[in-house]
Every structure is written in C-alpha cells, then in structure tokens.
Design a protein around this motif. Sequence first.
Motif, PDB file in Angstrom:
ATOM      1  N   ASN A 220       0.828  -1.198   0.000  1.00  0.00           N
ATOM      2  CA  ASN A 220       0.000   0.000   0.000  1.00  0.00           C
ATOM      3  C   ASN A 220       0.867   1.254   0.000  1.00  0.00           C
ATOM      4  O   ASN A 220       0.577   2.238  -0.688  1.00  0.00           O
ATOM      5  N   ILE A 221       1.957   1.218   0.798  1.00  0.00           N
ATOM      6  CA  ILE A 221       2.865   2.386   0.845  1.00  0.00           C
ATOM      7  C   ILE A 221       3.489   2.619  -0.525  1.00  0.00           C
ATOM      8  O   ILE A 221       3.562   3.753  -1.013  1.00  0.00           O
ATOM      9  N   ARG A 222       3.948   1.536  -1.174  1.00  0.00           N
ATOM     10  CA  ARG A 222       4.581   1.685  -2.494  1.00  0.00           C
ATOM     11  C   ARG A 222       3.583   2.259  -3.499  1.00  0.00           C
ATOM     12  O   ARG A 222       3.909   3.173  -4.272  1.00  0.00           O
ATOM     13  N   GLU A 223       2.342   1.732  -3.467  1.00  0.00           N
ATOM     14  CA  GLU A 223       1.341   2.181  -4.446  1.00  0.00           C
ATOM     15  C   GLU A 223       0.996   3.655  -4.230  1.00  0.00           C
ATOM     16  O   GLU A 223       0.912   4.434  -5.195  1.00  0.00           O
TER      17      GLU A 223
ATOM     18  N   ASN B 144       9.804   8.958  -6.751  1.00  0.00           N
ATOM     19  CA  ASN B 144      10.750   8.162  -7.527  1.00  0.00           C
ATOM     20  C   ASN B 144      10.756   6.727  -7.018  1.00  0.00           C
ATOM     21  O   ASN B 144      10.760   6.483  -5.814  1.00  0.00           O
ATOM     22  N   ALA B 145      10.763   5.756  -7.965  1.00  0.00           N
ATOM     23  CA  ALA B 145      10.672   4.349  -7.580  1.00  0.00           C
ATOM     24  C   ALA B 145      11.850   3.917  -6.708  1.00  0.00           C
ATOM     25  O   ALA B 145      11.698   3.158  -5.747  1.00  0.00           O
ATOM     26  N   GLU B 146      13.047   4.413  -7.023  1.00  0.00           N
ATOM     27  CA  GLU B 146      14.223   4.039  -6.239  1.00  0.00           C
ATOM     28  C   GLU B 146      14.141   4.594  -4.821  1.00  0.00           C
ATOM     29  O   GLU B 146      14.472   3.912  -3.846  1.00  0.00           O
ATOM     30  N   THR B 147      13.647   5.832  -4.707  1.00  0.00           N
ATOM     31  CA  THR B 147      13.506   6.435  -3.384  1.00  0.00           C
ATOM     32  C   THR B 147      12.459   5.686  -2.562  1.00  0.00           C
ATOM     33  O   THR B 147      12.624   5.480  -1.348  1.00  0.00           O
ATOM     34  N   VAL B 148      11.364   5.266  -3.218  1.00  0.00           N
ATOM     35  CA  VAL B 148      10.317   4.500  -2.519  1.00  0.00           C
ATOM     36  C   VAL B 148      10.875   3.190  -1.987  1.00  0.00           C
ATOM     37  O   VAL B 148      10.635   2.794  -0.839  1.00  0.00           O
ATOM     38  N   GLN B 149      11.663   2.498  -2.845  1.00  0.00           N
ATOM     39  CA  GLN B 149      12.231   1.219  -2.422  1.00  0.00           C
ATOM     40  C   GLN B 149      13.189   1.416  -1.250  1.00  0.00           C
ATOM     41  O   GLN B 149      13.220   0.605  -0.313  1.00  0.00           O
ATOM     42  N   ASN B 150      13.997   2.493  -1.298  1.00  0.00           N
ATOM     43  CA  ASN B 150      14.916   2.775  -0.197  1.00  0.00           C
ATOM     44  C   ASN B 150      14.157   3.059   1.098  1.00  0.00           C
ATOM     45  O   ASN B 150      14.585   2.661   2.191  1.00  0.00           O
ATOM     46  N   PHE B 151      13.012   3.773   1.000  1.00  0.00           N
ATOM     47  CA  PHE B 151      12.200   4.073   2.184  1.00  0.00           C
ATOM     48  C   PHE B 151      11.670   2.783   2.810  1.00  0.00           C
ATOM     49  O   PHE B 151      11.762   2.581   4.024  1.00  0.00           O
ATOM     50  N   ILE B 152      11.130   1.884   1.973  1.00  0.00           N
ATOM     51  CA  ILE B 152      10.546   0.628   2.484  1.00  0.00           C
ATOM     52  C   ILE B 152      11.649  -0.234   3.090  1.00  0.00           C
ATOM     53  O   ILE B 152      11.477  -0.834   4.166  1.00  0.00           O
ATOM     54  N   ALA B 153      12.815  -0.284   2.400  1.00  0.00           N
ATOM     55  CA  ALA B 153      13.918  -1.106   2.906  1.00  0.00           C
ATOM     56  C   ALA B 153      14.415  -0.592   4.247  1.00  0.00           C
ATOM     57  O   ALA B 153      14.711  -1.373   5.160  1.00  0.00           O
ATOM     58  N   LEU B 154      14.500   0.715   4.393  1.00  0.00           N
ATOM     59  CA  LEU B 154      14.976   1.277   5.653  1.00  0.00           C
ATOM     60  C   LEU B 154      13.956   1.037   6.762  1.00  0.00           C
ATOM     61  O   LEU B 154      14.326   0.775   7.913  1.00  0.00           O
ATOM     62  N   THR B 155      12.651   1.115   6.430  1.00  0.00           N
ATOM     63  CA  THR B 155      11.603   0.845   7.431  1.00  0.00           C
ATOM     64  C   THR B 155      11.698  -0.587   7.948  1.00  0.00           C
ATOM     65  O   THR B 155      11.594  -0.852   9.149  1.00  0.00           O
ATOM     66  N   GLU B 156      11.898  -1.531   7.009  1.00  0.00           N
ATOM     67  CA  GLU B 156      12.029  -2.934   7.420  1.00  0.00           C
ATOM     68  C   GLU B 156      13.321  -3.148   8.222  1.00  0.00           C
ATOM     69  O   GLU B 156      13.361  -3.960   9.152  1.00  0.00           O
ATOM     70  N   ASN B 157      14.352  -2.428   7.859  1.00  0.00           N
ATOM     71  CA  ASN B 157      15.638  -2.592   8.547  1.00  0.00           C
ATOM     72  C   ASN B 157      15.569  -2.111   9.996  1.00  0.00           C
ATOM     73  O   ASN B 157      16.297  -2.598  10.860  1.00  0.00           O
ATOM     74  N   CYS B 158      14.671  -1.140  10.283  1.00  0.00           N
ATOM     75  CA  CYS B 158      14.556  -0.627  11.654  1.00  0.00           C
ATOM     76  C   CYS B 158      14.129  -1.733  12.621  1.00  0.00           C
ATOM     77  O   CYS B 158      14.627  -1.818  13.751  1.00  0.00           O
ATOM     78  N   GLU B 159      13.195  -2.575  12.178  1.00  0.00           N
ATOM     79  CA  GLU B 159      12.718  -3.653  13.037  1.00  0.00           C
ATOM     80  C   GLU B 159      13.807  -4.707  13.239  1.00  0.00           C
ATOM     81  O   GLU B 159      14.040  -5.195  14.347  1.00  0.00           O
ATOM     82  N   PHE B 160      14.509  -5.028  12.146  1.00  0.00           N
ATOM     83  CA  PHE B 160      15.541  -6.056  12.215  1.00  0.00           C
ATOM     84  C   PHE B 160      16.756  -5.578  13.022  1.00  0.00           C
ATOM     85  O   PHE B 160      17.329  -6.317  13.812  1.00  0.00           O
TER      86      PHE B 160
END
Length: 581
Positions: free
Chosen positions: A524-527, A535-551
């Motif tokens: 939903n966030i990506r869409e 920008n698609a690359e910036t969106v992917q970096n945002f999602i990856a960083l969000t997931e990395n916070c939990e890990f």
Amino acid sequence: MKRYLILFLITFQGLMAQVQFEARVSKNSLGINERLRIDFIMNVDGDNFEQPSFDGFKMVAGPSQQISQSWINGRSSFQKIYSYILQPERKGAITIKQAAIEFNGQVYKTNPIKVTVTNAVAQERDPNDRPQGSGNELLELVAEISKTNPYLNEPITVVYKLYFNNIGVTGFKELAKPKYNDFWNQNIDVKQLSVQQGSYQGQQAYYVILKKTILYPQKSGRLTIEPLSLDIGVQLPTNRRDMFGQMIITEDNKVVSAGAKTINVRPLPETNKPEGFTGAVGRLNFTVTPSKTTLKNGEGLDLIVSAQGTGNMKLFTLPKPVVPNALEMYDPVHDESVTTSLTGMSGRITDKYTIVPQYRGKYAIKPMQFSYFDLSTGTYKTITSKEIMIDVIDGPTPAEANTGTASKNVVAKADQFKNIKSKTALIPIAKKDFYDSNLYLGLLFAPFIIIPIIILARKKKEAMDSDVTGNRIRMNNKLAKKYLSQAKKHLNNKEPFYIALEKAMHNFLKAKLHIETSEMSKDNIRELLLSRNANAETVQNFIALTENCEFARYAPASSASIQQDYDKAVLIISELEKQIV
C-alpha cells in the motif's frame, strides 16, 4: 601430462624472469649548467615504448635508438637502448618517472630515478657532446666584481659580461638567477644590449653587458654570491662548405655560468667608534635646520634633520633631536631623495619634526651629533650641529599655567564668549492636562484597532479547530520531526534509536499520505507513494529502511552503521518531500 605441464611452467617463468628493462643515468648529481644522459635499456625487443615526461628537464636531444644482437657459444644476446640528453631547468631533487614497454602482453616499467641538481659548476665538455666547430670558439660568462674585500656597508658592483668570438649568439634564457644573500642589492637597468670590443684572457673578443648590480654587504665574513647561469642559442662555423663555397653553420645550445663568487667582508673597526654611530658609511654631510626661530603663541616650526652625500643612504638612521619639555615634538616625516648607480647611492635623506611651544619664553635645542665611517680615510668622522634657540614671544608662562590665571587670560583674549552656553533647555512650569494629550488620544482610539484584530484571530482559530484532517497532518509532521530529533540524540544507543527512527518515518507517511497505521502495508505504501509521483528508487529505499529498523533493533550494529541509517533517513525524507505532489 603433469610432468610436461610443470616443465612448461618452469620454462615460461624462466623466460619471464629473463626480461630486463632498466634506466641508467650518466650521473646522479649535476650542476644546473651541466647536461644529463639517460638510457632506457632492455634485453628484449619490447613494443610501445613510453618515455616519462621529464618534468624539471629540457630535452636537448633524443630519443636516439641503438639495437645490438650477438651470438656467443651458441647463445644469443639482444639489447635495445633509447637515449636522451637532458638539461635541468631548476635546482633541487628531481625525480625522473617510470618508462614502460610491452612484451608478450606484459607491461614492464623502469624504477624512478632521483637526480640532484646543484648550483652551476666549472666543467669540461665531453668531446662527444661538443658541436662541430673550428675549435677556436669563445663563449664565456664572467661576473666582474669591483672589490672582493670591502668594508661592511661599502658598495661593490657586479657586472655580468658575455664574451664571445668566432661564434654567433641567437638568444639566451636564464636558468638560474644570482642570489645575494646577506647583501642589500639593487639592479641597474641596462637599457640596450650592445656589442663592444674587448679582450678576454689576452684574446681579442667581443662582449655584451647583460646585467649590472650594486651590492652593500650587511654582514662581515665570507659571503657567497650564487652564480648566474644562461642557456644560450649559438651558431657555430664548421670546417665544411656547401657547393657554393659558403661555410656551413650549425645551431646548438650552450649552457654557461659565471660561477660562484666569494666576498671577504671586513667589519668596521671598533677602535674610536663613536657612541651614537648608527651604521652610516660613505662621505656625508649633516645639517639641522629650523623653519623659523621666533614664534607667536599657537604657532609651530619644522625642524629638518638631514644627511646628504654618497653612501649607504637607505641603511642607517638619523639622530633624534632632544627638546625641552615646554616644546611638544611630534613623530617625524621621513623622506628620501636617493639615486642608485654603479658608484653607489647618493642623495639626501630627511626627518622633518613638527614642534609646537606650550609657553612663552626662550628654549634651546641642544646640538646634535652624526657619525659616519669615511671610506676614503678609513676613519670615523663626527659632525656636530649648532645649538638652536627658539624664542616664543607671547602666550602663558609656566608659572601662570600652574596658578590657572593663564587659562582665564587665554579665554578672554581668544574668545570672550567661550564660557557662555549657546543652547538653553527650558522646563515648562505648568504641566499639560491629560485631556487632549497623546496618552488620552491613544486610549481613545485603541478599541477601534484591537477589536477587529481579536475578531479575525477568533475566526482563524475556529477554522483551524474545524479542520480535523489538517490538524492531524500538522500533528503527524510535528511527531515526525520530534522522533527524528530523538533518533539523533540516541545515535550511541541502538534500540531507542531505531524505535525513534521507525516512528519518525511512520509519522512522515501519515502526514504526507493521509493514512493511518493500520493502512501501512508495504504494497500500500509503495502504491500510494508512486501515485504521488515519488521516484521508484527512493520508494524502495524508504521501504527497505523501514524494514531494517525492526531487524536492526535485535541485530548487532556498529556506531558507523547507525550513523549511516540516520543520514539515509534524512536524505530519503528530504527527497520524498520534494517528489510528492
């Protein structure tokens, strides 16, 4: 099979080890007026030879190539040489960089060579390096010094002459300028180079004066004048003639040096040296002249202290006058009117003092003494000026100034209205009534200004309170900034850092996409971000960083990686701010 493979590898390594490529120089230390030969030698026929840039050198000749091959007792030897003749352009340590060749797909390089270039040296030319000529050519650079054992601060001259004969000179370039350490020096302009006839070591020759310099030694003992070195373009006659019988001329470059010169400077004698001697040397005169000697109260005079003649005019100080306390003396104005020629400095130097008397009376300026060393007699001489009497004909006396009557008299004479106030500050006796005052008018009209402001502020607050969505966005923006700031404070504490960073990114999304936490799935966030032109690359970096916070909260992390994640979050949020519409 393995035996043949091992034999092949040993043979191949042996062949590779036999490849030799090195650089050799004729000398590792040379004067700036000498030349250097460098050879690049290889024992294989290498391809794509790359010469170094030769920074700090001028290439005089080269490259010349030599190839030799021989068979001795059934074994062959091969050698190829690239040779250059170099002329140094500056002094100091100069490194000749690597040359390179290619052989059988491999690149081989020489080792860098360090060469030290010193001052010009006396040299005998290598016969193999001598251009063709008749053998009677003369080309010498000479530094003619007027005196080699002067006194301290005695002028000497250095004249640089180029002597030549049976040779043509086409031009020259300075390789090394002369240095006059521990000398005061000034060049004398040579307006035009002209060829003159003379003799050099008993041989008829022509000469050109290239440079003239006047020197004043500032230190006693053995002082060295470093040499002038020139690279001269020459035309040499040969013993060969052309088909018309004309002598064939060859062109070449020659480096000449005047050589270093040593000056033995004698100290000035200590015997009979005057007490007030300040270093003046030459033949000088000394005068002390007042602009006037009779003054009225409030007037001043100029006292001119000067020395004139020939000597080291710019290298000594004039004595300072001593005046009574009743005369106020200001700092001097120094002036020089000095010309410099091969005979030395001559002219006049002056200190002009302004003196203003304070009281009436007669005052004496004591005689002044000026000492110098006379070169013609080798002795010290002292000139004493006359006593100067200053007569102040009016004004207060010191006694009147002490009692205070003088100041009253001066005021009465100079300005009899000086103590009367020119401005008066009047204070009203009756106070103004409150009615029709500025305070009364301000209070009267204040409600008409304040009430509209209150009404407008209240309407704006009601509008903001009714805007639930806008309030929520503003609140999420504040929370994003708050948690991002908290994350920065916890850079050294992993778990609180990633909790704050995750909350900052979630609240940023709430503010920008107008969504709640329950809607924050990755898809939903990506869409939503892509639909808002992110920008698609910036969106992917945002999602990856969000997931990395939990890990990252439970995985080991260094302080460097925490700092990188914080910097990445700031960068991503900044980029999304610009991209989302």
